[in-house]
Design an enzyme around this catalytic site. Structure first.
Site, PDB file in Angstrom:
ATOM      1  N   PRO A   2      -4.430  12.765 -46.368  1.00 14.77           N
ATOM      2  CA  PRO A   2      -3.318  13.499 -45.830  1.00 14.77           C
ATOM      3  C   PRO A   2      -2.647  14.175 -47.102  1.00 14.77           C
ATOM      4  O   PRO A   2      -2.592  13.482 -48.245  1.00 14.77           O
ATOM      5  CB  PRO A   2      -2.456  12.220 -45.550  1.00 14.77           C
ATOM      6  CG  PRO A   2      -3.393  11.226 -45.241  1.00 14.77           C
ATOM      7  CD  PRO A   2      -4.791  11.388 -45.967  1.00 14.77           C
ATOM      8  N   GLU A   3      -2.349  15.351 -46.963  1.00 16.22           N
ATOM      9  CA  GLU A   3      -1.485  16.121 -48.055  1.00 16.22           C
ATOM     10  C   GLU A   3      -0.169  16.329 -47.455  1.00 16.22           C
ATOM     11  O   GLU A   3       0.297  15.584 -46.887  1.00 16.22           O
ATOM     12  CB  GLU A   3      -2.243  17.579 -48.065  1.00 16.22           C
ATOM     13  CG  GLU A   3      -3.827  17.461 -48.267  1.00 16.22           C
ATOM     14  CD  GLU A   3      -4.296  18.994 -48.446  1.00 16.22           C
ATOM     15  OE1 GLU A   3      -3.797  19.853 -48.930  1.00 16.22           O
ATOM     16  OE2 GLU A   3      -5.715  18.850 -48.039  1.00 16.22           O
TER      17      GLU A   3
END
Ligand SMILES: [Zn+2]
Length: 274
Positions: A2-3
């Site tokens: 996840p960014e």
């Protein structure tokens, strides 16, 4: 992994569920989540705490409690949350923590690869903890071209690698850097310090554009990622270069190429990224 847009989606979905609620019962099922602190101690500290708000900084989720305590969550590779009605959480071998909120919901933290971390801090420790790890928020007002220039100046690393460094800008990762550099028409292997101010301005704009698309699409769904509401993001339908090697560039038609930079697979257009 996840960014910024994926973590922001988690924040947006958890905030209305958690804010104003009290953590009635907390179970931390995996000692890796809180190490080196004993998970029973962390769970005991969390029990009875009332949530004041849920924020995001870089790739961290920041859960603030009314007492001044802060829970800093990093999802790393595969961490995610799931919200269910009381008693409604599915059996799940990858569940690492569970908490129930006064009368309204149960929330599970699941993590297949177990790299995620939960850290309890006091409010006055938070700023110092984050300041040494994170640069500016790329969608915030302080992420100017001059700020990015200052962070890239003199760096010999490829611009891709420099942008993965969370101190350059907080929250960027492999997907959004590749996408941002494609928008900017800048080659990922260019030496970071060699970009002129027009190119840096284009990189800044390109990153912000990629991140905004990502947030609007509620992040990318790769493998089995789910948002806390059980949904999927659709950023993968918007990818310009990420995961498209061999397919035609959407701007010039040349086949998208793949290389490595900063230890990560990196997709780019060899024709229009210079
Ligand atoms: Zn191209």
């Amino acid at each position: 992994m996840p960014e910024l847009p994926e973590v922001d989606t988690v924040r947006a979905q958890l905030a209305p569920v958690l804010t104003g609620r009290t953590l009635r019962a907390v179970a931390i099922l995996d000692a890796r989540l809180t190490r080196p602190i004993d998970p029973r101690r962390v769970a005991a500290q969390l029990e009875g705490e009332r949530v004041a708000g849920v924020e995001r900084r870089g790739k961290y989720l920041v859960v603030r409690f009314e007492s001044g305590l802060v829970l800093l969550v990093h999802l790393r590779m595969t961490g995610s949350f799931l919200v269910a009605a009381p008693g409604g959480l599915p059996a799940d071998p990858y569940q690492r923590a569970v908490f129930s909120l006064d009368d309204t919901a149960d929330v599970a933290y699941r993590d297949v690869r177990r790299f995620g971390t939960w850290l309890l801090l006091e409010e006055d420790e938070l700023a110092a903890y984050l300041a040494v790890r994170l640069g500016e928020e790329p969608l915030g007002p302080r992420f100017t071209t001059r700020e990015l220039q200052r962070r890239l100046e003199g760096r010999r690393a490829p611009v891709k690698a420099a942008l993965l460094d969370q101190r350059t800008a907080a929250g960027l990762g492999n997907i959004y850097v590749d996408e941002g550099l494609w928008y900017a028409r800048v080659h990922p292997l260019r030496q970071a310090g060699s970009l002129d101010s027009d190119e840096i301005a284009a990189v800044r704009t390109g990153l912000r554009r990629a991140l905004r698309v990502g947030i609007r699409r509620q992040g990318a769904t790769l493998s089995d990622y789910r948002t806390p509401n059980g949904g999927r993001g659709s950023m993968q339908d918007e990818f310009k270069v990420y995961g498209r090697e061999g397919e035609p560039c959407l701007r010039c038609g040349a086949p998208i190429a793949k290389t490595r930079a900063g230890g990560r697979g990196t997709s780019y257009c060899p024709e229009c990224q210079r």
